[in-house]
Design an enzyme around this catalytic site. Structure first.
Site, PDB file in Angstrom:
ATOM      1  N   CYS A  64      89.728   9.662  31.177  1.00  0.00           N
ATOM      2  CA  CYS A  64      88.662   9.742  30.206  1.00  0.00           C
ATOM      3  C   CYS A  64      88.398   8.966  29.432  1.00  0.00           C
ATOM      4  O   CYS A  64      89.093   7.735  29.253  1.00  0.00           O
ATOM      5  CB  CYS A  64      89.407  11.092  29.542  1.00  0.00           C
ATOM      6  N   HIS A  95      85.856   2.078  26.442  1.00  0.00           N
ATOM      7  CA  HIS A  95      85.771   0.520  26.172  1.00  0.00           C
ATOM      8  C   HIS A  95      84.500   0.484  25.362  1.00  0.00           C
ATOM      9  O   HIS A  95      84.846  -0.447  24.366  1.00  0.00           O
ATOM     10  CB  HIS A  95      85.560  -0.035  27.781  1.00  0.00           C
TER      11      HIS A  95
END
Lengths: 453, 529
Positions: free
Chosen positions: B53, B185
């Site tokens: 996730c 990210h």
């Protein structure tokens, strides 16, 4: 190592550091893997499912299968019904389990998805089953999740058909497949008829054959789960993991139950055997009495290896309670006893044992390893027993360390070897003794190194 | 191949079939148009994906390795627990610096916090973390329920920052955001650009670089650092492996950003280019030939005779050290085939290292890469953002009036652009062999079927796949955790990787899988004494 943990104890109300528990769904996933041809399903966003599969895979070094509803933000806001229905359809057509066991996460619990209603609206093929358990991660721990899934099995499957099967139900609790095998061996030694559920032996300790089996041969069969309602009695081993399932079965199918400690050590195993004997009316078989005598023989022979040693024990409540009892019977001093799982009964039960043994120790439920480390810094112990996460404290404080519990991530074979029963007790003694004697050897001056110990 | 694949996919329900087909490509050198693949879209429920996730991408991957920050998980216990020590991003303390890598911090939300909100508990947790550890930075990472119950973690961060006089930054990386780790990210990149990078001042030398998107798994970053320092580069900031928030503050001072993992850190690369004028260079320090190429590309950017000479001298020296060992392992590995299924960059990087060992890659795929990682950045303008990823903020940055600099002349830039991957990445697909397979978001069913179809000698994936392959008699090497070995990067890493692969292929246990009585008749009759 852990250089930034101060010696001065700090009372914390908001911050948990280095937990001694994890969250509910992984316990439910483990329980569901103890059903034959079952695919556990995680109703939440997919990160949970990935983490839980990894947790179990790393402990067992075996494949761990589970599917997920893979929530996106849309589903998180408007509900995960469509995701779950799609998942159920896909799982049955692609992976063809006999049964899907759904558990939830903090996501689907917070938004309040009505799982039974969604299951009713789903396409479940003829002869296939879908069950569920609510496992909110913000309540209890992974042990609570295990307990909830066991309860779910009873709620959905157990039936009292009016025809007694003469069997004993055994809920083994959150233990390794090897422990379940050992409990079954004991029951078989009695010649007792039984249904163990859940049962992960043959699933998470499956052999290498050169052919991958998505659903290995182990696991409690669905028809056995249904039949649990016709049994004579239920033995629930470990109150945190197993009592609720047994209670639910009594409520639903009128199967009386007894809650016992996880049978670790002599006394807890004795009680397990006597209970089987009581229910079945059968004598305790000599082969088990012989095993018992062998362990006590070792305990007397080797008491000086561990007698009077101070030990810190942490991990899951049922295991820690039983292990504390065993440590006391070995003449050890359980100085610190801690679990991450909340529950007043833990502190009460352990507290009473320590008091009866005259041990001045600290007990804590809903504690963490930062607290345990601080206690050890204040007053050191001779031995630490717990999960792999304890190795950092063991290294920081140079304490001999015995790995026991969930998870063990840095050693192999442990999940194939029982901790329960007399054989398990023998093994625990060996681990404790060897660890302490290895340290004595390591620390001995050349002239003090003993050939015979 | 195409037909066999179709046969595998036929088992899917219609909607799944239609979807999955777009995520599978057979590399075809004769194709007139560059081949395209569907990627970075939502996971099919129930398919048994390998994906994680957004929180994992933000906390577990990008922020977790920064060793001097308290990275505080705001949520129930699981999320923090599962990211505690499980990714092998190593860190070593310098002097009396803070190193918190062995700790897990969580607010451990309870039912009452879900009902009444967790802001108070979060603030209390920050206060306690400040009291105990005296950190200069605290990062707060949100988990699934946080977004739903409406905790304003950014407001709490701001208040705590003022009250305690340290940096407190919140990241809204709830697990349901985006479709995979990838969204996390991006969120982490945005936070570091907004709040950390460019907030410090420090003088740097002539050959200064930042190493970006290198996580120091098993010590990879240290091996890369060793080589770069030997040549004479100065590494200003490591983002994030073995990195510190303190060093990140000066990242804008370096001349060039060197990017190992394009997927996770290209946002910072791009934003720093816009904001500070720094170019970024895509490198690959996995594999011997690719490490050599990366070092030469790097030297070209700085274009300095001394640096060229040092680069060649170091390459020669390193090769001399490793060649005899590599040759030994190469004998065992040569002619074998590998299937690679790894997160967002290694499925490409490791093809180079395998090639060095004479191993052919027959399948490669990513969990969560985007089309640019597969097809190259030239397709970026054609990528349509879908509803599932729109909630991940695209941060707009502007040139920083104080720190923006131009490093290369226009002519020089144009010339270099044609020679090296400057501010560019050409993707995985074009480097793959004709007929090989590319699969995005590979799932369990496809893994099982394709392993049977391709029968690779080596399957490189993660922990969830590893024992599936083993049970089927195929050696599996984890390319996330390296099976607790490493480093695998650089020259010395290549030797360790080759050793590990050779060991896995040769271990005598494989011969014992089938019991002898399954293949040989047991002699009938009895002995006569």
């Amino acid at each position: 190592m852990l250089d930034f943990t101060p010696k001065e104890y700090v009372d914390r109300k908001g911050l948990v550091i280095n937990p001694a528990k994890t969250c509910q769904p992984v316990g439910a996933m483990y329980a569901a893997l103890g059903i034959h041809k079952c695919l556990p399903h995680s109703h939440g966003s997919q990160g949970c499912c990935a983490y839980h599969r990894k947790f179990l895979t790393r402990h067992f070094r075996d494949p761990v299968m589970a599917s997920t509803s893979s929530f996106t933000e849309g589903a998180a806001v408007f509900g995960g019904g469509t995701n779950l229905k799609t998942a159920i359809k896909n799982v049955f057509s692609i992976y063809n389990p006999d049964i899907i066991a759904i558990h939830t996460t903090c996501l689907s619990e917070t938004i309040g998805d009505d799982i039974p209603a969604i299951i009713l609206q789903s396409q479940v093929p003829e002869g296939k089953i879908v069950i569920h358990a609510n496992t909110p991660s913000y309540v209890g721990s992974h042990i609570t999740g295990f307990s909830n899934m066991v309860k779910g099995m009873v709620k959905y499957l157990s039936k009292n058909s009016g025809v007694p099967n003469g069997k004993i139900n055994v809920i083994p609790g959150f233990v390794n497949p090897a422990d379940m095998r050992e409990m079954k061996r004991i029951l078989k030694a009695f010649g007792a008829e039984f249904i163990m559920f859940p049962d992960t032996s043959g699933v998470l300790d499956a052999p290498m054959t050169g052919k991958y089996e998505m659903y290995p041969s182990g696991g409690t069969k669905v028809e056995e789960l249904i039949d649990t309602g016709n049994s004579k009695a239920t033995i629930a081993l470990g109150s945190f993991a197993s009592a609720d399932g047994a209670f639910e079965l009594d409520k639903k199918c009128k199967v009386p139950y007894t809650v016992l400690k996880t049978p670790i050590g002599i006394e807890a195993t004795d009680r397990f055997l006597m209970e089987i004997s009581k229910i079945t009316g059968k004598e305790i078989p000599y082969e088990l009495e012989e095993e018992r005598g062998q362990v006590v023989d070792v305990m007397v022979d080797c008491h000086y290896h561990y007698h009077g040693k101070k030990v810190a024990i942490f991990g899951d409540p049922d295991l820690v309670i039983a292990l504390t009892e065993f440590a006391i019977s070995l003449g050890m001093i359980p100085k610190y006893v801690l679990t991450g799982t909340p529950g007043d009964s833990f502190e009460k039960e352990v507290g009473e044992m320590l008091k009866a043994a005259g041990v001045d120790g600290k007990v804590k439920a809903a504690g963490d390893l930062f607290t345990l480390h601080q206690w050890i810094k204040e007053e050191p112990v001779d031995l630490l027993m717990g999960t792999t996460h304890g190795k950092y404290i063991a290294r920081a404080e140079d304490i001999p360390f015995v790995r026991i519990g969930f998870p063990i991530l840095d050693r192999s074979v442990h999940s194939y070897m029982p901790l329960v029963g007399y054989r398990g007790a023998m093994r625990i003694i060996e681990m404790i003794s060897n660890t302490l004697l290895d340290r004595q050897d390591r620390d001995a001056a050349d002239e003090d190194l003993e050939l015979i110990m | 191949m195409k037909q066999k694949l179709d046969k595998i996919l036929e088992k899917y329900p219609a909607a799944v079939f239609k979807n999955r087909k777009q995520h599978i490509v057979v590399k075809d050198d004769s194709a007139e148009q560059p081949q395209t693949i569907a990627a970075n879209v939502r996971t099919i429920p129930g398919i048994i994906t390998n994906r994680g996730c957004c929180y994992a991408g933000c906390k577990g991957v990008v922020l977790g390795p920064l060793r001097d920050a308290v990275v505080l998980t705001h949520g129930p216990i699981g999320c923090g627990y599962y990211t505690w020590g499980t990714r092998r991003n190593k860190g070593r303390t310098k002097g009396d610096e803070l190193n918190l890598l062995a700790y897990c911090f969580s607010t451990d939300l309870q039912e009452s916090d879900i009902v009444f909100g967790g802001e108070k508990k979060l603030y209390q947790a920050i206060r306690e973390a400040v009291d105990i550890f005296k950190p200069k930075t605290i990062f707060i990472c949100a988990t699934c329920p946080v977004g739903l119950i409406g905790d304003d973690i950014h407001a709490v961060a701001l208040r705590a920052q003022k009250e305690f006089g340290i940096k407190v930054v919140a990241f809204s990386c709830e697990g349901y955001k985006g479709v995979s780790q990838s969204g996390g990210h991006h969120i982490a990149n945005n936070g570091l650009i907004k709040h950390i990078i460019g907030t410090g001042e420090k003088a740097v030398g002539k050959y200064s670089i930042n190493l970006l998107g290198e996580y120091n798994i098993g010590g990879d970053g240290w091996e890369i650092e060793r080589i770069l320092k030997k040549i004479g580069y100065e590494i200003v900031a490591l983002i994030p492996g073995n990195g510190t928030v303190e060093d990140l503050k000066y990242a804008h001072k370096a001349t060039l950003n060197v990017i190992q993992c394009h997927r996770s850190i290209n946002y910072i690369g791009d934003m720093m280019r816009t904001k500070y004028g720094q170019d970024w260079l895509k490198v690959n320090f996995i594999g011997i030939s690719s490490t050599i190429k990366s070092l030469r590309d790097l030297a070209r950017y700085f274009d300095d005779p001394d640096l060229y000479a040092r680069t060649e001298a170091v390459i020669a020296e390193e090769l001399e050290e490793i060649t005899p060992q590599i040759e030994e392992y190469r004998k065992i590995c040569k002619g074998k085939t590998a299937a690679l299924f790894v997160g967002g960059s290694r499925a490409h990087h490791y093809q180079h290292l395998f090639k060095d060992l004479g191993v052919e890659t027959v399948l490669a795929g990513y969990e969560f890469a985007h089309r640019d990682d597969y097809e190259g950045r030239e397709v970026l303008p054609t990528i349509k953002e879908d509803g599932d990823s729109k909630n991940i903020e695209n941060l707009e940055v502007e040139p920083d009036p104080k720190h923006y600099r131009i490093f290369l002349s226009k002519e020089k830039y144009e010339q270099l652009k044609n020679e090296i991957q400057l501010n560019d990445y050409t993707g995985m697909i074009r480097e793959m062999k004709n007929g090989s397979l590319v699969i995005d978001d590979l799932n369990h069913y496809e893994t099982e079927e394709i392993l049977k179809l391709l029968k690779p000698d080596i399957f490189c994936s993660g922990i969830k796949d590893k024992y599936v392959a083993h049970k089927a008699g195929i050696f599996s090497k984890q390319l996330h955790s390296y099976d607790y070995s490493g480093p695998y990067a650089g020259f010395r890493g290549a030797v360790i990787f080759a050793r590990d692969i050779a060991m896995g292929l040769k271990t005598p246990s494989w011969k014992l899988v089938t019991p002898p009585w399954k293949t040989q008749p047991i002699i009938e009759g009895s002995y006569v004494c």
